[in-house]
Design a protein around this motif. Sequence first.
Motif, PDB file in Angstrom:
ATOM      1  N   GLN A 131     -55.816 -20.997  44.366  1.00 27.09           N
ATOM      2  CA  GLN A 131     -55.476 -20.059  43.309  1.00 27.09           C
ATOM      3  C   GLN A 131     -55.897 -20.647  41.971  1.00 27.09           C
ATOM      4  O   GLN A 131     -55.478 -21.740  41.606  1.00 27.09           O
ATOM      5  CB  GLN A 131     -53.984 -19.759  43.314  1.00 27.09           C
ATOM      6  N   ILE A 161     -56.119 -21.320  38.074  1.00 25.53           N
ATOM      7  CA  ILE A 161     -55.164 -21.386  36.969  1.00 25.53           C
ATOM      8  C   ILE A 161     -55.962 -21.267  35.677  1.00 25.53           C
ATOM      9  O   ILE A 161     -56.683 -22.188  35.297  1.00 25.53           O
ATOM     10  CB  ILE A 161     -54.346 -22.688  37.015  1.00 25.53           C
ATOM     11  N   ASP A 172     -49.972 -18.838  34.198  1.00 27.21           N
ATOM     12  CA  ASP A 172     -50.277 -19.334  35.549  1.00 27.21           C
ATOM     13  C   ASP A 172     -49.616 -20.693  35.780  1.00 27.21           C
ATOM     14  O   ASP A 172     -49.072 -20.961  36.849  1.00 27.21           O
ATOM     15  CB  ASP A 172     -51.788 -19.474  35.764  1.00 27.21           C
ATOM     16  N   ARG A 213     -46.126 -21.471  38.390  1.00 25.58           N
ATOM     17  CA  ARG A 213     -46.229 -22.417  39.499  1.00 25.58           C
ATOM     18  C   ARG A 213     -45.367 -23.661  39.303  1.00 25.58           C
ATOM     19  O   ARG A 213     -45.363 -24.563  40.131  1.00 25.58           O
ATOM     20  CB  ARG A 213     -47.688 -22.788  39.710  1.00 25.58           C
TER      21      ARG A 213
END
Length: 84
Positions: free
Chosen positions: A4, A6, A11, A15
């Motif tokens: 994924q 960032i 973002d 996380r």
Amino acid sequence: MGFQRINTLSDIAKRGYWLKLTCKCGHMRRCDPDKLLERLMRRGADTRLSHLAKNMKCGMCGRKDFEATHCEGAADRFAIRCAA
């Protein structure tokens, strides 16, 4: 589970990471992305990491040339005053 990307401060915050800013002079600081995000959102500022890297000012040398990435762990005791 795939990779994924960032790209934004959001973002990083989602996380559970910290924002890591490294200046060309070698000065490095980590700061809480939630606190910085709150300040930037109030001002309607851009939260992309590429934008932050060009607009944060180093407390040691005064440059505006950071590498903005993410890392695990707590913010530095003497963290950057997260003001863009």
